[in-house]
Write a protein that holds these residues in place. Structure first.
Motif, PDB file in Angstrom:
ATOM      1  N   MET A  51      11.809 -10.589  -7.212  1.00 34.48           N
ATOM      2  CA  MET A  51      10.751  -9.636  -7.577  1.00 34.48           C
ATOM      3  C   MET A  51      11.485  -8.185  -7.472  1.00 34.48           C
ATOM      4  SD  MET A  51       7.558 -11.620  -7.030  1.00 34.48           S
ATOM      5  CE  MET A  51       7.919 -12.455  -5.466  1.00 34.48           C
ATOM      6  N   ASP A  52      11.465  -7.427  -8.539  1.00 29.81           N
ATOM      7  CA  ASP A  52      12.115  -5.916  -8.189  1.00 29.81           C
ATOM      8  C   ASP A  52      10.803  -5.157  -7.437  1.00 29.81           C
ATOM      9  OD1 ASP A  52      14.236  -6.246  -9.272  1.00 29.81           O
ATOM     10  OD2 ASP A  52      13.521  -5.783 -11.604  1.00 29.81           O
ATOM     11  N   LYS A  53       9.768  -5.504  -7.478  1.00 31.31           N
ATOM     12  CA  LYS A  53       8.440  -4.937  -7.197  1.00 31.31           C
ATOM     13  C   LYS A  53       8.409  -5.134  -5.416  1.00 31.31           C
ATOM     14  CE  LYS A  53       4.404  -6.248  -8.255  1.00 31.31           C
ATOM     15  NZ  LYS A  53       3.348  -6.718  -9.196  1.00 31.31           N
ATOM     16  N   VAL A  54       9.387  -6.061  -4.955  1.00 23.05           N
ATOM     17  CA  VAL A  54       8.849  -6.169  -3.525  1.00 23.05           C
ATOM     18  C   VAL A  54      10.353  -5.574  -2.583  1.00 23.05           C
ATOM     19  CG1 VAL A  54       9.448  -8.188  -1.802  1.00 23.05           C
ATOM     20  CG2 VAL A  54       7.916  -8.393  -3.834  1.00 23.05           C
ATOM     21  N   GLU A  55      10.153  -4.987  -1.415  1.00 23.36           N
ATOM     22  CA  GLU A  55      11.096  -4.422  -0.705  1.00 23.36           C
ATOM     23  C   GLU A  55      11.027  -5.162   0.443  1.00 23.36           C
ATOM     24  OE1 GLU A  55      11.632  -0.842   2.172  1.00 23.36           O
ATOM     25  OE2 GLU A  55       9.921  -0.690   1.129  1.00 23.36           O
ATOM     26  N   ARG A  97       7.047  -5.380   1.622  1.00 20.64           N
ATOM     27  CA  ARG A  97       6.314  -4.347   1.038  1.00 20.64           C
ATOM     28  C   ARG A  97       6.238  -4.694  -0.404  1.00 20.64           C
ATOM     29  NH1 ARG A  97       9.108  -0.349   4.076  1.00 20.64           N
ATOM     30  NH2 ARG A  97       8.206   0.128   6.355  1.00 20.64           N
ATOM     31  N   ILE A  98       5.208  -4.442  -1.020  1.00 17.77           N
ATOM     32  CA  ILE A  98       4.980  -4.318  -2.679  1.00 17.77           C
ATOM     33  C   ILE A  98       5.016  -2.900  -2.985  1.00 17.77           C
ATOM     34  CG2 ILE A  98       3.689  -5.493  -4.459  1.00 17.77           C
ATOM     35  CD1 ILE A  98       2.355  -7.590  -2.666  1.00 17.77           C
ATOM     36  N   LYS A  99       5.641  -2.653  -3.812  1.00 18.71           N
ATOM     37  CA  LYS A  99       6.000  -1.202  -4.203  1.00 18.71           C
ATOM     38  C   LYS A  99       4.608  -0.776  -4.961  1.00 18.71           C
ATOM     39  CE  LYS A  99      11.007  -1.488  -4.507  1.00 18.71           C
ATOM     40  NZ  LYS A  99      12.090  -1.502  -5.562  1.00 18.71           N
ATOM     41  N   GLY A 100       3.858   0.190  -4.530  1.00 13.59           N
ATOM     42  CA  GLY A 100       3.000   0.672  -5.168  1.00 13.59           C
ATOM     43  C   GLY A 100       1.642  -0.019  -4.989  1.00 13.59           C
ATOM     44  N   VAL A 101       1.600  -1.083  -4.092  1.00 14.22           N
ATOM     45  CA  VAL A 101       0.344  -1.743  -3.401  1.00 14.22           C
ATOM     46  C   VAL A 101       0.007  -1.182  -1.979  1.00 14.22           C
ATOM     47  CG1 VAL A 101      -0.601  -3.968  -3.417  1.00 14.22           C
ATOM     48  CG2 VAL A 101       0.841  -3.486  -5.156  1.00 14.22           C
ATOM     49  N   ASP A 102      -1.283  -1.172  -1.713  1.00 12.38           N
ATOM     50  CA  ASP A 102      -1.535  -0.847  -0.463  1.00 12.38           C
ATOM     51  C   ASP A 102      -1.352  -2.341   0.246  1.00 12.38           C
ATOM     52  OD1 ASP A 102      -3.071   0.992   1.356  1.00 12.38           O
ATOM     53  OD2 ASP A 102      -4.235  -1.001   1.576  1.00 12.38           O
ATOM     54  N   TYR A 103      -0.972  -2.049   1.411  1.00 12.47           N
ATOM     55  CA  TYR A 103      -0.685  -3.581   2.268  1.00 12.47           C
ATOM     56  C   TYR A 103      -1.778  -4.117   2.740  1.00 12.47           C
ATOM     57  CZ  TYR A 103      -1.137  -1.414   6.962  1.00 12.47           C
ATOM     58  OH  TYR A 103      -1.739  -0.984   8.117  1.00 12.47           O
ATOM     59  N   HIS A 104      -2.871  -3.291   3.045  1.00 15.43           N
ATOM     60  CA  HIS A 104      -4.149  -4.080   3.453  1.00 15.43           C
ATOM     61  C   HIS A 104      -4.868  -4.260   2.141  1.00 15.43           C
ATOM     62  CE1 HIS A 104      -5.121  -3.514   7.545  1.00 15.43           C
ATOM     63  NE2 HIS A 104      -4.429  -2.258   7.804  1.00 15.43           N
ATOM     64  N   LYS A 105      -4.755  -3.802   0.945  1.00 15.88           N
ATOM     65  CA  LYS A 105      -5.460  -4.195   0.101  1.00 15.88           C
ATOM     66  C   LYS A 105      -4.739  -5.651  -0.608  1.00 15.88           C
ATOM     67  CE  LYS A 105      -6.209  -3.419  -4.941  1.00 15.88           C
ATOM     68  NZ  LYS A 105      -6.083  -2.224  -5.950  1.00 15.88           N
ATOM     69  N   LYS A 125       2.415 -20.121  -4.014  1.00 13.69           N
ATOM     70  CA  LYS A 125       1.227 -19.583  -4.378  1.00 13.69           C
ATOM     71  C   LYS A 125       1.172 -18.199  -3.888  1.00 13.69           C
ATOM     72  CE  LYS A 125      -3.806 -20.667  -3.092  1.00 13.69           C
ATOM     73  NZ  LYS A 125      -4.641 -21.277  -2.411  1.00 13.69           N
ATOM     74  N   LEU A 126       2.022 -17.855  -2.585  1.00 12.11           N
ATOM     75  CA  LEU A 126       1.818 -16.462  -2.335  1.00 12.11           C
ATOM     76  C   LEU A 126       2.707 -15.791  -3.359  1.00 12.11           C
ATOM     77  CD1 LEU A 126       1.698 -14.066  -0.296  1.00 12.11           C
ATOM     78  CD2 LEU A 126       3.611 -15.088   0.891  1.00 12.11           C
ATOM     79  N   MET A 127       3.799 -16.127  -3.885  1.00 11.25           N
ATOM     80  CA  MET A 127       4.550 -15.310  -4.597  1.00 11.25           C
ATOM     81  C   MET A 127       3.811 -15.225  -6.102  1.00 11.25           C
ATOM     82  SD  MET A 127       7.343 -14.667  -3.097  1.00 11.25           S
ATOM     83  CE  MET A 127       7.377 -15.451  -1.315  1.00 11.25           C
ATOM     84  N   ASP A 128       2.936 -16.045  -6.513  1.00  9.78           N
ATOM     85  CA  ASP A 128       1.885 -15.868  -7.709  1.00  9.78           C
ATOM     86  C   ASP A 128       1.250 -14.590  -7.562  1.00  9.78           C
ATOM     87  OD1 ASP A 128       3.382 -17.926  -9.094  1.00  9.78           O
ATOM     88  OD2 ASP A 128       1.928 -19.259  -8.634  1.00  9.78           O
TER      89      ASP A 128
END
Length: 424
Positions: free
Chosen positions: A348-352, A369-377, A415-418
């Motif tokens: 996934m390109d959105k994942v660091e 990390r998920i780019k552009g997504v707050d980790y707590h959220k 399930k996590l990846m989805d």
């Protein structure tokens, strides 16, 4: 997640006691065996049978073994039976047998093991016990758990020692180079994690300990994530001390741990926590002046008083459970799931991905990390969808962590990846 006593009793009737005969009978029926490393890590049928030994709910995908590992039925029952024995018959004090069992499991001698309550207990014993003066330097990582950071930061505050830091690199060789670059005439110790809690990178501890030995430094390892995840031989690693616990990858009772202090280094670590077993029993408060006597010539010198006999009976059972499957088999399965998780994240390109992909530097834990997504959220999203991972605020990393053990499977990782794919 609720505890259903009826289900526990029903399951315990099948899985309980973990006597050798009972475990062999169950293992034979369900094809669970230790065949010298021949169990395939991708044999989902086999590992699904192993999963039946855990009361862990199926309502959740539990992907947070790095915080604590749920115990299997044999461990739970061993604790229950030992508590009943003590409260019925007054049995007391047999926890010392655990020191030898733990020693064999991690490649140490009996007299090198101290029973503790957790990793932090062991780190504090070492942190305050090693001889350091104002201006002496200790090397840590920038990926510390509070259990390894706080004792050293507190000693810096109170005694004026100096903390030097390195950032773990993408390769073991570069990590070693970064540590070496920090060493100077004031350096006295390298106090590093074996596997940082943040992103699960396996650090080259054997080479780090050899570097410390070559430079005349103390090698003091935070070993929270080693035992139970991989085979260990502390004599081969060559560390001076190794603080660990039983409640993570060993799948043992919570509130149990151990400290390894190598033979020959014991007198370097000053004991400040004394009680029954600490000394040679030559203390006498009636003399003038009062008499203490000498320290015990074993790991007993660093703990005193009553230990939790039932809990350490559970530790013994957890080691038996691991040995019944085989630590090599378990390590291979854990590393297989860790690699599967890593590969899915890399799709996934959105994942660091924060955890190295180098073979020797990865195992069961992945930080991302998920780019552009707050980790707590995203952590809250996972909780709402009954996927348990860990948010990692430590050291400003602000990332997420997934950690898998033998009770997990690829469907739970998927399930996590989805959820990651759906995040925005």
């Amino acid at each position: 997640m609720t505890f259903d006593r009826r289900n526990f009793i029903k399951a315990a009737s099948v899985f309980a006691a973990f006597s050798l005969g009972e475990m062999q009978a169950f293992a034979a029926k369900h094809q669970i065996k230790n065949d010298g490393g021949g169990i395939m890590p991708d044999d989902e049928g086999y590992w699904q049978n192993v999963r039946q030994l855990f009361p862990l709910t199926r309502d959740w995908a539990y992907l947070n073994n790095g915080t604590f590992g749920p115990s299997p039925y044999p461990v739970i029952d061993a604790v229950h039976r030992a508590m009943m024995d003590a409260d019925r018959d007054g049995n007391y004090g047999s926890y010392d047998a655990s020191m030898g069992k733990i020693a064999k499991f991690v490649g140490a001698d009996d007299n090198e093991i101290t029973l503790t309550h957790n990793v932090t207990d062991g780190i504090n014993i070492v942190c305050w016990g090693v001889p350091l003066r104002k201006g002496d330097e200790v090397i840590l990582t920038t990926h510390e758990h509070v259990g390894n950071a706080a004792p050293w930061l507190n000693r810096a505050k109170l005694h004026g020692i100096v903390i030097r830091k390195y950032v773990p690199a993408a390769t073991a060789d570069e990590t070693l180079n970064r540590i070496a670059a920090l060493i100077n005439k004031n350096t006295k110790a390298i106090a590093t994690p074996h596997i940082p809690c943040t992103q699960g990178q396996v650090l080259p501890v054997k080479e780090i300990c050899q570097l410390a030995k070559d430079k005349g430094l103390f090698s003091l390892i935070d070993g929270a994530h080693g035992p139970g995840m991989m085979p260990l031989d502390l004599h081969d690693i060559g560390c001076d001390t190794y603080a660990s616990c039983s409640h993570k990858w060993m799948l043992g009772p919570k509130g149990t741990g151990f400290l390894y202090v190598r033979d020959g280094f014991r007198d370097t670590v000053q004991d400040y926590y004394s009680g029954g077993g600490t000394g040679d029993d030559k203390w006498d408060i009636m003399t003038d002046p009062v008499t203490l006597g000498g320290y015990a010539p074993s790991g007993h010198r660093f703990f005193g008083g009553t230990q939790a006999n039932a809990l350490y009976t559970g530790v013994n059972a957890s080691i038996d459970f691991i040995n019944s499957i085989g630590i090599e088999n378990i390590h291979n399965r854990i590393k297989y799931l860790g690699k599967y998780t890593q590969d899915r994240l890399l799709e996934m390109d959105k994942v660091e991905l924060l955890t190295p992909t180098e073979e020797r530097s990865r195992c069961a834990v992945n930080g991302f990390r998920i780019k552009g997504v707050d980790y707590h959220k995203f952590f809250d999203t996972c909780a709402a969808e009954k996927v348990r991972i860990r948010a990692v605020p430590e050291d400003g990393l602000n990332c997420l962590r997934v950690s898998t053990h033998i009770y997990n499977n690829k469907a739970e990782v998927d399930k996590l990846m989805d959820l990651i794919k759906k995040s925005a």
